[in-house]
Design a protein around this motif. Structure first.
Motif, short mmCIF file in Angstrom:
data_model
loop_
_atom_site.label_atom_id
_atom_site.label_comp_id
_atom_site.label_asym_id
_atom_site.label_seq_id
_atom_site.Cartn_x
_atom_site.Cartn_y
_atom_site.Cartn_z
N GLY A 22 -29.33 14.56 24.01
CA GLY A 22 -29.85 15.72 23.29
C GLY A 22 -28.82 16.23 22.31
N THR A 23 -29.20 17.25 21.54
CA THR A 23 -28.27 17.88 20.61
C THR A 23 -28.17 19.36 20.95
OG1 THR A 23 -30.02 18.29 19.00
CG2 THR A 23 -28.77 16.27 18.74
N TRP A 24 -27.16 20.01 20.43
CA TRP A 24 -26.93 21.43 20.65
C TRP A 24 -27.10 22.14 19.31
CZ3 TRP A 24 -26.40 22.94 25.59
CH2 TRP A 24 -26.07 21.96 26.53
N LEU A 25 -28.00 23.10 19.27
CA LEU A 25 -28.30 23.83 18.05
C LEU A 25 -27.79 25.26 18.12
CD1 LEU A 25 -32.07 22.81 17.77
CD2 LEU A 25 -30.11 21.71 16.65
N VAL A 48 -28.51 26.37 21.86
CA VAL A 48 -29.72 25.93 22.53
C VAL A 48 -29.70 24.40 22.63
CG1 VAL A 48 -32.24 25.85 22.39
CG2 VAL A 48 -31.03 27.90 21.65
N TYR A 49 -30.02 23.87 23.81
CA TYR A 49 -30.11 22.42 24.00
C TYR A 49 -31.45 21.93 23.45
CZ TYR A 49 -30.15 17.89 26.36
OH TYR A 49 -30.20 16.55 26.65
N ASP A 50 -31.41 20.82 22.69
CA ASP A 50 -32.62 20.32 22.02
C ASP A 50 -32.79 18.83 22.24
OD1 ASP A 50 -34.79 20.11 20.12
OD2 ASP A 50 -33.33 19.41 18.64
N GLU A 51 -33.97 18.42 22.70
CA GLU A 51 -34.33 17.01 22.80
C GLU A 51 -35.50 16.67 21.88
OE1 GLU A 51 -33.36 15.55 27.26
OE2 GLU A 51 -35.16 16.76 27.07
N LEU A 52 -35.97 17.64 21.10
CA LEU A 52 -37.14 17.45 20.26
C LEU A 52 -36.81 17.08 18.81
CD1 LEU A 52 -39.26 20.46 21.55
CD2 LEU A 52 -39.32 18.09 22.32
N GLY A 53 -35.59 17.28 18.39
CA GLY A 53 -35.18 16.91 17.04
C GLY A 53 -35.38 17.99 15.99
N ALA A 54 -35.23 19.24 16.36
CA ALA A 54 -35.36 20.34 15.39
C ALA A 54 -34.22 20.27 14.38
CB ALA A 54 -35.34 21.68 16.10
N GLY A 61 -39.37 27.64 19.59
CA GLY A 61 -39.58 28.48 20.76
C GLY A 61 -38.60 28.02 21.82
N PHE A 62 -37.81 28.93 22.36
CA PHE A 62 -36.82 28.52 23.34
C PHE A 62 -36.87 29.43 24.56
CE2 PHE A 62 -34.70 31.51 20.58
CZ PHE A 62 -33.91 32.27 21.42
N CYS A 85 -40.24 24.04 21.98
CA CYS A 85 -41.20 23.62 20.97
C CYS A 85 -40.66 23.88 19.56
CB CYS A 85 -42.54 24.33 21.15
SG CYS A 85 -42.46 26.12 20.98
N ILE A 86 -41.17 23.11 18.61
CA ILE A 86 -40.90 23.33 17.20
C ILE A 86 -42.18 23.92 16.61
CG2 ILE A 86 -40.30 22.28 14.98
CD1 ILE A 86 -38.92 20.03 16.62
N LEU A 87 -42.07 25.07 15.97
CA LEU A 87 -43.24 25.79 15.46
C LEU A 87 -43.55 25.39 14.02
CD1 LEU A 87 -42.18 29.23 16.92
CD2 LEU A 87 -43.87 27.65 17.88
N ASP A 88 -44.82 25.07 13.75
CA ASP A 88 -45.24 24.73 12.40
C ASP A 88 -45.48 25.99 11.57
OD1 ASP A 88 -45.19 21.98 12.80
OD2 ASP A 88 -47.23 21.94 13.55
N THR A 89 -46.27 26.91 12.10
CA THR A 89 -46.57 28.15 11.40
C THR A 89 -46.52 29.32 12.38
OG1 THR A 89 -48.94 27.90 11.78
CG2 THR A 89 -48.09 27.03 9.71
#
Length: 93
Positions: A22-25, A48-54, A61-62, A85-89
């Motif tokens: 994962g990455t850290w944002l 924030v720890y991220d596995e989704l690729g933001a 959303g965290f 989650c990564i929010l579109d709108t």
């Protein structure tokens, strides 16, 4: 769950084996004013720890605290915040 904006990334030379992959944002949580576009509507940034690729500038959303480790049960990871989650709108009335 809270909404925040990605403002940076943390680079590590070495991390705990349970969080590899994962990455850290660096994320600035947004208030209602921030969701409406006010630059003063940001709170103190957190990691924030991220596995989704933001990516930079993404709204996510965290979750924080104990809820941040729940997606990994029964193999809990040492996390304080997790990108769910990564929010579109976002629509704010």
């Amino acid at each position: 769950m809270r909404v925040g904006e990605v403002i940076g990334k943390v680079i590590l030379a070495k991390c705990h084996p349970s969080v590899s992959g994962g990455t850290w944002l660096v994320v600035a949580p947004l208030t209602v004013a921030g969701l409406k576009g006010d630059p003063l509507g940001r709170e103190e940034p957190l990691v924030v720890y991220d596995e989704l690729g933001a990516g930079l500038g993404a709204r996510i959303g965290f979750s924080e605290g104990g809820e941040a480790a729940n997606p990994f049960a029964p193999n809990h990871k040492p996390l304080d915040a997790y990108n769910a989650c990564i929010l579109d709108t976002i629509e704010v009335e």
